[in-house]
Design an enzyme around this catalytic site. Structure first.
Site, short mmCIF file in Angstrom:
data_model
loop_
_atom_site.label_atom_id
_atom_site.label_comp_id
_atom_site.label_asym_id
_atom_site.label_seq_id
_atom_site.Cartn_x
_atom_site.Cartn_y
_atom_site.Cartn_z
N GLU A 82 5.28 9.77 2.07
CA GLU A 82 6.33 8.77 2.29
C GLU A 82 7.68 9.29 1.76
O GLU A 82 8.73 9.01 2.31
CB GLU A 82 5.93 7.48 1.55
CG GLU A 82 6.94 6.36 1.69
CD GLU A 82 6.54 5.09 0.92
OE1 GLU A 82 5.38 4.66 1.03
OE2 GLU A 82 7.40 4.56 0.22
N SER B 226 5.34 5.11 -4.48
CA SER B 226 4.22 5.57 -3.65
C SER B 226 4.59 6.91 -3.01
O SER B 226 5.59 6.99 -2.31
CB SER B 226 3.92 4.58 -2.54
OG SER B 226 3.69 3.32 -3.10
N ARG C 274 7.18 1.44 6.95
CA ARG C 274 7.93 2.50 6.24
C ARG C 274 8.58 3.47 7.23
O ARG C 274 8.57 4.69 7.03
CB ARG C 274 7.00 3.29 5.30
CG ARG C 274 6.35 2.47 4.21
CD ARG C 274 7.36 1.97 3.18
NE ARG C 274 6.67 1.30 2.11
CZ ARG C 274 6.33 0.00 2.14
NH1 ARG C 274 6.66 -0.76 3.17
NH2 ARG C 274 5.70 -0.54 1.12
#
Ligand SMILES: Cc1cc2nc3c(=O)[nH]c(=O)nc-3n(C[C@H](O)[C@H](O)[C@H](O)COP(=O)(O)OP(=O)(O)OC[C@H]3O[C@@H](n4cnc5c(N)ncnc54)[C@H](O)[C@@H]3O)c2cc1C
Length: 343
Positions: A339, A243, A168
């Site tokens: 994130e 998420s 990520r």
């Protein structure tokens, strides 16, 4: 260009926040014109794709630019490979569907990820054992600093190495942050000898449910879509950004010490480190399904924070995420990292 423009329709959390200026661009020329105006006013910039990975915590006192550049092209490389190039404003899932219709393999495990193509390199989007770095060829970017200096070579091409993809993560979240606009992305896909990857998560069992023994890339996509639809809230129905936190990576020694205390702790070893599922940590800390005011952790997936009533402010969501971070830290000594991009 519009003034004091609501960004509510342009973020999947569905929070209210306005931009001092807002414009939608459909070509590089329009983008450059808009940037020139913003530069003369020395306005901060906010690029918006599908708005599925941002949390607007306040009004944006700058120029928000919706990147709506469209177009897909392809170049056959050899018997088994094709390069597919999509412009930044193409919807990610529609690109995946386009490739599957042509029987181009490589993106099927990434079906149904919200957002646009231009944003996919930002956090090296990934799901079900695949990340875009696995099929990434290059991306074309506009270098904002060079553009400001009227440099003739403001357009640059980033290859795999230059993007420095990680979990990520990419250069665009670090040194490249705010320096480049991604204009288009090229993927190297297979035409015949596809690699079928069904090892991750519930893909295998979903294929069994569907009665499929020898899956095609289209079958894998169908299985991934079914799983995602059964587990993740649809942002069109409940505001969310998927998420909210990354899965933390901790040293093996710390993991072993935690295992003595929490024998059910899950972890995926990687050398001297172990990746721990953030959803499990949040659930164990008692947050799964919990609601405070307008914000909640989703009842099926603790990692997803939702705008439960539809009336949450970005600040409320941010504060809720801070409480989760503190709580997980207190219980496990692990600091979760967001994130989602906080604006
Ligand atoms: C239900 C749900 C499920 C999700 N599942 C996954 C998943 O499985 N895997 C995964 O990796 N992600 C997942 N996400 C997160 C999200 O879909 C991805 O991060 C996606 O790539 C975001 O794209 P976007 O166009 O919506 O980005 P935006 O939210 O519009 O932008 C994200 C950031 O990139 C910047 N930006 C946007 N476009 C550009 C550009 N062209 N050039 C430079 N900067 C730009 C923005 O300023 C912002 O900082 C999920 C989200 C939701 C809502």
């Amino acid at each position: 260009m519009q003034e004091n423009f609501s960004l509510k329709p342009f973020n999947t959390f569905g929070v209210e926040a306005s931009a001092r200026y807002f414009s939608e661009v459909t070509s590089i020329e329009e983008l450059i014109e808009t940037l020139k105006f913003s530069n003369t006013q020395t306005l901060p910039l906010l690029f918006i794709g599908g708005g599925s990975n941002i949390l607007l915590t306040k009004d944006f006192d700058g120029s928000a630019i919706l990147l709506n550049l469209k177009g897909i092209s392809e170049e056959i490389i050899d018997e088994n490979h094709v390069l597919v190039t999509a412009k930044a404003g193409e919807n990610w899932h529609q690109l995946v569907m386009y490739c599957l219709e042509k029987n181009y393999g490589g993106l099927e495990n990434l079906s149904l990820i919200p957002g646009n193509v231009g944003t996919s390199p930002m956090q090296n989007i990934g799901a079900y054992g695949t990340e875009i770095k696995d099929v990434f060829e290059s991306c074309k970017v506009l270098n904002l600093e060079k553009l400001k200096q009227c440099h003739t070579e403001a357009l640059e091409v980033f290859n795999l190495e230059k993007c420095r993809f990680g979990y990520r993560d990419s250069i665009f979240k670090h040194e490249g942050k705010g320096k480049y606009v991604i204009l288009e992305v090229t993927f190297r896909l297979t035409r015949k000898d596809h690699t079928i990857d069904v090892e991750y998560g519930a893909i295998k069992s979903e294929l069994e449910n569907l009665g499929i023994k020898k899956p095609t890339i289209q079958d894998v996509s169908k299985a991934v879509i079914n799983i995602r639809q059964s587990k993740l809230p649809d942002p069109k129905v409940i505001g969310n950004a998927g998420s909210f936190f990354k899965n933390p990576t901790i040293p093996l020694s710390q993991f072993e010490a935690l295992k003595l205390k929490f024998e059910n702790i899950q972890g995926y070893p990687n050398g001297d480190f172990v990746k721990v599922p953030a959803g499990w940590l949040i659930e164990q800390a008692g947050w799964k399904g919990r609601q405070i005011g307008n914000v909640a952790s989703h009842k099926l997936q603790a990692l997803v924070i939702i705008n439960a009533t539809g009336n949450a402010t970005g600040k409320e969501i941010f504060d809720f995420s801070s409480e989760i971070i503190n709580s997980v830290n207190e219980k496990f000594g692990i600091e979760l990292e967001r994130e989602v991009n906080i604006i």
